[in-house]
Design a protein around this motif. Structure first.
Motif, PDB file in Angstrom:
ATOM      1  N   UNK A  47       0.832  -1.202   0.000  1.00 22.16           N
ATOM      2  CA  UNK A  47       0.000   0.000   0.000  1.00 22.16           C
ATOM      3  C   UNK A  47       0.865   1.250   0.000  1.00 22.16           C
ATOM      4  N   UNK A  48       0.323   2.329  -0.544  1.00 17.89           N
ATOM      5  CA  UNK A  48       0.972   3.636  -0.529  1.00 17.89           C
ATOM      6  C   UNK A  48      -0.058   4.661  -0.079  1.00 17.89           C
ATOM      7  N   UNK A  49       0.347   5.547   0.821  1.00 15.80           N
ATOM      8  CA  UNK A  49      -0.529   6.632   1.259  1.00 15.80           C
ATOM      9  C   UNK A  49       0.288   7.910   1.242  1.00 15.80           C
ATOM     10  N   UNK A  78      -3.688  12.932  10.652  1.00 12.15           N
ATOM     11  CA  UNK A  78      -4.560  11.770  10.532  1.00 12.15           C
ATOM     12  C   UNK A  78      -4.979  11.304  11.922  1.00 12.15           C
ATOM     13  N   UNK A  79      -6.168  10.742  12.024  1.00  6.79           N
ATOM     14  CA  UNK A  79      -6.591  10.101  13.259  1.00  6.79           C
ATOM     15  C   UNK A  79      -5.610   8.968  13.557  1.00  6.79           C
ATOM     16  N   UNK A  80      -5.458   8.616  14.806  1.00  3.40           N
ATOM     17  CA  UNK A  80      -4.461   7.621  15.199  1.00  3.40           C
ATOM     18  C   UNK A  80      -4.701   6.248  14.565  1.00  3.40           C
ATOM     19  N   UNK A  81      -5.939   5.935  14.201  1.00  2.00           N
ATOM     20  CA  UNK A  81      -6.243   4.639  13.602  1.00  2.00           C
ATOM     21  C   UNK A  81      -6.594   4.745  12.116  1.00  2.00           C
ATOM     22  N   UNK A 128      -8.131   2.371   6.851  1.00  2.00           N
ATOM     23  CA  UNK A 128      -7.994   2.348   5.398  1.00  2.00           C
ATOM     24  C   UNK A 128      -7.604   0.964   4.894  1.00  2.00           C
ATOM     25  N   UNK A 129      -6.676   0.307   5.584  1.00  2.00           N
ATOM     26  CA  UNK A 129      -6.276  -1.040   5.179  1.00  2.00           C
ATOM     27  C   UNK A 129      -7.452  -2.003   5.307  1.00  2.00           C
ATOM     28  N   UNK A 130      -8.250  -1.848   6.351  1.00  2.00           N
ATOM     29  CA  UNK A 130      -9.437  -2.689   6.524  1.00  2.00           C
ATOM     30  C   UNK A 130     -10.412  -2.505   5.357  1.00  2.00           C
ATOM     31  N   UNK A 181     -13.076  -4.482   0.682  1.00  2.00           N
ATOM     32  CA  UNK A 181     -13.734  -4.099  -0.567  1.00  2.00           C
ATOM     33  C   UNK A 181     -12.894  -4.398  -1.804  1.00  2.00           C
ATOM     34  N   UNK A 182     -11.661  -4.861  -1.615  1.00  2.00           N
ATOM     35  CA  UNK A 182     -10.750  -5.141  -2.726  1.00  2.00           C
ATOM     36  C   UNK A 182     -10.573  -3.896  -3.612  1.00  2.00           C
TER      37      UNK A 182
END
Length: 79
Positions: free
Chosen positions: A18-20, A28-31, A36-38, A43-44
């Motif tokens: 992944x790239x962000x 960003x919020x701490x989680x 995002x990974x979830x 959702x693929x």
């Protein structure tokens, strides 16, 4: 060379799944990454876009930018 060149270089050497992109003035919020990974996994997804708040001092919201992206609109923009 600027931010765009730095991002392009980063993408060319990235080895992760992944790239962000996060700019120096972003918060960003701490989680956020976990969430995002979830979403990506469940959702693929190929890409995730989300809303943002522009704040001045941590309490005062100057603006909220919200835009909805449909699968169809994303497919049209990539053609």
């Amino acid at each position: 060379m600027g931010v765009s060149a730095a991002r392009n270089l980063g993408l060319s050497v990235a080895t992760g799944e992944f790239v962000q992109f996060v700019d120096g003035d972003d918060l960003l919020e701490s989680n956020a990454v976990e969430q995002l990974i979830e979403i990506v996994t469940k959702e693929n997804c190929d890409i995730v876009c989300f809303n943002l708040k522009v704040i001045s001092d941590g309490e005062t919201t100057l603006s909220l930018r919200e835009k909805r992206y449909s699968k169809q609109s994303m497919q049209k923009s990539s053609s």
